[in-house]
Design a protein around this motif. Sequence first.
Motif, PDB file in Angstrom:
ATOM      1  N   ASP A 313     -22.242 -21.443  51.404  1.00  0.00           N
ATOM      2  CA  ASP A 313     -22.522 -22.873  51.502  1.00  0.00           C
ATOM      3  C   ASP A 313     -23.590 -23.303  50.501  1.00  0.00           C
ATOM      4  OD1 ASP A 313     -20.851 -23.399  53.894  1.00  0.00           O
ATOM      5  OD2 ASP A 313     -22.306 -22.083  54.886  1.00  0.00           O
ATOM      6  N   THR A 314     -24.535 -22.380  50.236  1.00  0.00           N
ATOM      7  CA  THR A 314     -25.698 -22.731  49.414  1.00  0.00           C
ATOM      8  C   THR A 314     -26.062 -21.565  48.500  1.00  0.00           C
ATOM      9  OG1 THR A 314     -26.574 -24.106  51.218  1.00  0.00           O
ATOM     10  CG2 THR A 314     -28.113 -23.488  49.464  1.00  0.00           C
ATOM     11  N   ILE A 315     -26.437 -21.901  47.272  1.00  0.00           N
ATOM     12  CA  ILE A 315     -27.050 -20.932  46.364  1.00  0.00           C
ATOM     13  C   ILE A 315     -28.490 -21.374  46.108  1.00  0.00           C
ATOM     14  CG2 ILE A 315     -27.047 -19.890  44.073  1.00  0.00           C
ATOM     15  CD1 ILE A 315     -24.065 -20.281  43.926  1.00  0.00           C
ATOM     16  N   ILE A 316     -29.423 -20.459  46.328  1.00  0.00           N
ATOM     17  CA  ILE A 316     -30.835 -20.714  46.016  1.00  0.00           C
ATOM     18  C   ILE A 316     -31.198 -19.853  44.810  1.00  0.00           C
ATOM     19  CG2 ILE A 316     -33.219 -20.582  46.820  1.00  0.00           C
ATOM     20  CD1 ILE A 316     -32.212 -21.008  49.645  1.00  0.00           C
ATOM     21  N   TRP A 317     -31.550 -20.511  43.727  1.00  0.00           N
ATOM     22  CA  TRP A 317     -31.870 -19.815  42.485  1.00  0.00           C
ATOM     23  C   TRP A 317     -33.361 -19.490  42.441  1.00  0.00           C
ATOM     24  CZ3 TRP A 317     -27.880 -18.346  39.462  1.00  0.00           C
ATOM     25  CH2 TRP A 317     -26.674 -19.031  39.597  1.00  0.00           C
ATOM     26  N   ALA A 318     -33.714 -18.269  42.810  1.00  0.00           N
ATOM     27  CA  ALA A 318     -35.106 -17.812  42.711  1.00  0.00           C
ATOM     28  C   ALA A 318     -35.254 -17.055  41.399  1.00  0.00           C
ATOM     29  CB  ALA A 318     -35.458 -16.938  43.905  1.00  0.00           C
ATOM     30  N   THR A 319     -35.011 -17.757  40.316  1.00  0.00           N
ATOM     31  CA  THR A 319     -34.883 -17.160  38.995  1.00  0.00           C
ATOM     32  C   THR A 319     -36.048 -17.496  38.071  1.00  0.00           C
ATOM     33  OG1 THR A 319     -33.353 -19.012  38.574  1.00  0.00           O
ATOM     34  CG2 THR A 319     -32.388 -16.864  38.992  1.00  0.00           C
ATOM     35  N   GLY A 320     -37.146 -17.926  38.655  1.00  0.00           N
ATOM     36  CA  GLY A 320     -38.359 -18.094  37.883  1.00  0.00           C
ATOM     37  C   GLY A 320     -38.482 -19.427  37.179  1.00  0.00           C
ATOM     38  N   TYR A 321     -39.422 -19.454  36.244  1.00  0.00           N
ATOM     39  CA  TYR A 321     -39.797 -20.689  35.552  1.00  0.00           C
ATOM     40  C   TYR A 321     -39.888 -20.439  34.051  1.00  0.00           C
ATOM     41  CZ  TYR A 321     -41.069 -22.248  40.226  1.00  0.00           C
ATOM     42  OH  TYR A 321     -41.023 -22.591  41.553  1.00  0.00           O
ATOM     43  N   ARG A 322     -39.664 -21.485  33.296  1.00  0.00           N
ATOM     44  CA  ARG A 322     -39.857 -21.406  31.852  1.00  0.00           C
ATOM     45  C   ARG A 322     -41.342 -21.541  31.539  1.00  0.00           C
ATOM     46  NH1 ARG A 322     -35.039 -21.842  29.191  1.00  0.00           N
ATOM     47  NH2 ARG A 322     -33.290 -22.795  30.305  1.00  0.00           N
ATOM     48  N   LEU A 323     -41.794 -20.755  30.581  1.00  0.00           N
ATOM     49  CA  LEU A 323     -43.186 -20.808  30.186  1.00  0.00           C
ATOM     50  C   LEU A 323     -43.435 -22.055  29.343  1.00  0.00           C
ATOM     51  CD1 LEU A 323     -45.483 -18.816  30.766  1.00  0.00           C
ATOM     52  CD2 LEU A 323     -45.117 -17.851  28.498  1.00  0.00           C
ATOM     53  N   GLY A 324     -44.542 -22.686  29.593  1.00  0.00           N
ATOM     54  CA  GLY A 324     -44.890 -23.853  28.793  1.00  0.00           C
ATOM     55  C   GLY A 324     -44.835 -25.133  29.607  1.00  0.00           C
ATOM     56  N   THR A 325     -45.388 -26.189  29.023  1.00  0.00           N
ATOM     57  CA  THR A 325     -45.432 -27.483  29.677  1.00  0.00           C
ATOM     58  C   THR A 325     -45.078 -28.567  28.661  1.00  0.00           C
ATOM     59  OG1 THR A 325     -47.808 -27.568  29.231  1.00  0.00           O
ATOM     60  CG2 THR A 325     -47.142 -26.855  31.416  1.00  0.00           C
ATOM     61  N   SER A 326     -44.393 -29.588  29.124  1.00  0.00           N
ATOM     62  CA  SER A 326     -43.917 -30.630  28.220  1.00  0.00           C
ATOM     63  C   SER A 326     -45.059 -31.395  27.556  1.00  0.00           C
ATOM     64  CB  SER A 326     -43.010 -31.600  28.979  1.00  0.00           C
ATOM     65  OG  SER A 326     -43.697 -32.177  30.081  1.00  0.00           O
ATOM     66  N   TYR A 327     -46.189 -31.553  28.236  1.00  0.00           N
ATOM     67  CA  TYR A 327     -47.262 -32.357  27.662  1.00  0.00           C
ATOM     68  C   TYR A 327     -47.966 -31.656  26.496  1.00  0.00           C
ATOM     69  CZ  TYR A 327     -50.501 -29.648  30.658  1.00  0.00           C
ATOM     70  OH  TYR A 327     -51.217 -28.649  31.286  1.00  0.00           O
ATOM     71  N   LEU A 328     -47.660 -30.353  26.284  1.00  0.00           N
ATOM     72  CA  LEU A 328     -48.261 -29.627  25.168  1.00  0.00           C
ATOM     73  C   LEU A 328     -47.298 -29.466  23.991  1.00  0.00           C
ATOM     74  CD1 LEU A 328     -50.179 -26.762  27.014  1.00  0.00           C
ATOM     75  CD2 LEU A 328     -51.157 -28.787  25.939  1.00  0.00           C
ATOM     76  N   SER A 329     -46.212 -30.211  23.981  1.00  0.00           N
ATOM     77  CA  SER A 329     -45.182 -30.025  22.954  1.00  0.00           C
ATOM     78  C   SER A 329     -45.700 -30.292  21.543  1.00  0.00           C
ATOM     79  CB  SER A 329     -43.976 -30.926  23.245  1.00  0.00           C
ATOM     80  OG  SER A 329     -44.356 -32.296  23.219  1.00  0.00           O
ATOM     81  N   ARG A 330     -46.748 -31.096  21.419  1.00  0.00           N
ATOM     82  CA  ARG A 330     -47.294 -31.383  20.084  1.00  0.00           C
ATOM     83  C   ARG A 330     -48.428 -30.433  19.703  1.00  0.00           C
ATOM     84  NH1 ARG A 330     -48.486 -37.485  18.859  1.00  0.00           N
ATOM     85  NH2 ARG A 330     -49.250 -37.724  21.001  1.00  0.00           N
ATOM     86  N   VAL A 331     -48.736 -29.512  20.584  1.00  0.00           N
ATOM     87  CA  VAL A 331     -49.858 -28.598  20.374  1.00  0.00           C
ATOM     88  C   VAL A 331     -49.399 -27.162  20.194  1.00  0.00           C
ATOM     89  CG1 VAL A 331     -51.961 -27.649  21.415  1.00  0.00           C
ATOM     90  CG2 VAL A 331     -51.410 -30.080  21.695  1.00  0.00           C
ATOM     91  N   CYS A 332     -48.433 -26.736  21.012  1.00  0.00           N
ATOM     92  CA  CYS A 332     -47.990 -25.346  21.041  1.00  0.00           C
ATOM     93  C   CYS A 332     -46.512 -25.237  20.703  1.00  0.00           C
ATOM     94  CB  CYS A 332     -48.209 -24.741  22.432  1.00  0.00           C
ATOM     95  SG  CYS A 332     -49.904 -24.767  22.985  1.00  0.00           S
ATOM     96  N   PRO A 333     -46.103 -24.080  20.196  1.00  0.00           N
ATOM     97  CA  PRO A 333     -44.669 -23.839  20.032  1.00  0.00           C
ATOM     98  C   PRO A 333     -43.986 -23.807  21.395  1.00  0.00           C
ATOM     99  CG  PRO A 333     -45.997 -22.202  18.859  1.00  0.00           C
ATOM    100  CD  PRO A 333     -46.925 -22.962  19.749  1.00  0.00           C
ATOM    101  N   ASP A 334     -42.684 -23.887  21.387  1.00  0.00           N
ATOM    102  CA  ASP A 334     -41.903 -23.769  22.615  1.00  0.00           C
ATOM    103  C   ASP A 334     -41.828 -22.303  23.001  1.00  0.00           C
ATOM    104  OD1 ASP A 334     -40.151 -23.869  24.705  1.00  0.00           O
ATOM    105  OD2 ASP A 334     -38.419 -24.489  23.536  1.00  0.00           O
ATOM    106  N   TRP A 335     -42.480 -21.952  24.112  1.00  0.00           N
ATOM    107  CA  TRP A 335     -42.506 -20.564  24.569  1.00  0.00           C
ATOM    108  C   TRP A 335     -41.513 -20.311  25.699  1.00  0.00           C
ATOM    109  CZ3 TRP A 335     -48.559 -20.727  25.017  1.00  0.00           C
ATOM    110  CH2 TRP A 335     -49.119 -20.594  23.733  1.00  0.00           C
TER     111      TRP A 335
END
Length: 435
Positions: A313-335
């Motif tokens: 009935d349901t799939i729960i994706w406990a597959t983690g998070y992407r590193l990085g934050t959108s508000y730092l897009s002009r400061v850091c590379p996309d990690w």
Amino acid sequence: MSRADHVRVCVVGAGPTGLTTVKNLVEAGITDIVCHEAQGESGGIWVFSDDPDRPSVYENAHTISSRRLSQFPDFPMPEDYPDYPSNRQILAYMRAYESHFGLGSHIRLNSRVADVSARDGGGWVIAYEDASGRHTQTADYLIICSGHHREPFVPDLAGDFSGEQLHAGRYKTARGFEGKKVLVVGGGNSACDIAAALSRVADHVSLSIRSPQVIVPKLIAGRPVDVQFSKLRKIHSRWLRDTLLKLGVRLAVGPYDRYGLQEPKGRVLRQHPTLNTDVLDRIRHGTVTMRRGISSANNRMVTFSDGASDEFDTIIWATGYRLGTSYLSRVCPDWSEAQQVPLYLKMMMADVPGLFFIGLIQPVGCIWVLADLQAKIAASEISGKWQRPSDMAKLIERDNRRDALRYKASPRHAVQVETYEYQGELEAVLKELRG
């Protein structure tokens, strides 16, 4: 935009790492600080909320590091706390820490950082939003304490699943899953916690783990596993430490195939281990069914890589998070897909002065105790007592070559550290400061 102001230090996030950062700045004599917290309370993800759009721990969450090794050295947890405190107890502890050190005056609640850019001549321009609108602030130094549980990662699913799907970040409680058939995907702490909790209410729970995982009980020989692990730090031979650790896990768990799990190969700490007692028990009691990785889906039928299939009935994706934050897009590379990050001591970029990441690490144990040491180093540079090494780029390259040999190559292990070795590296810097 409106209401421009300037501060010496801007801190983003008032969770545990943000609180200890503000505390260490103040202790270093730096008081011109503002700490932006997007939510209406400090405490970060430890503030439980049943709002699926509000990042928080789930209702029954406890720490995966023990009380003894999760308390700040200068602020012990209450003696009546259990070995593994609940989310409510950790929040109470953090609130007491904030009150004891008088940190509240530096924190702006309901203030969300939306964008960061470099300021001409040095420093930072920070755009933030609060109840009165969007504003601009400048700062000489910027310290990011917003963690790495922000951008959910969900892998592509071949086919079409017609049931409910949600990321583990939106899971809050087992209530509402009564009578359902649930598939939890992932082998980390959240996946195992959620599968074990759901197995007590759902009609059926399966746990899909694609690759071998090291799952270890939270107690070994009656003591917290991290306390037992800490004893190995006295052994200087890495080979001997690894051998004893592997033997200890084998004695505590036994062969993983008895649980329907794939047998891990190589060093135990080559990948981040999962600390969970309940899920091993639930597997052996038959209330959690082990599955291989997902191959495809059709309507509510999911097929796994070993050819087995079942309806859910349901799939729960406990597959983690992407590193990085959108508000730092002009400061850091996309990690977000990076297997390593170019940070000295997992804190500083070689070519970007005045920027620190505190708590952007994945240790076997407590993040915020190590963040306390990171914050002391940041405060030392800001107060003029320490300078970054001139060969920082070479040091980053050296450490990343070392880590590439130690850890599994994957985004999940991009900020992996070996707890006591990393602690020693931070303490060595601080020891230099003390002369």
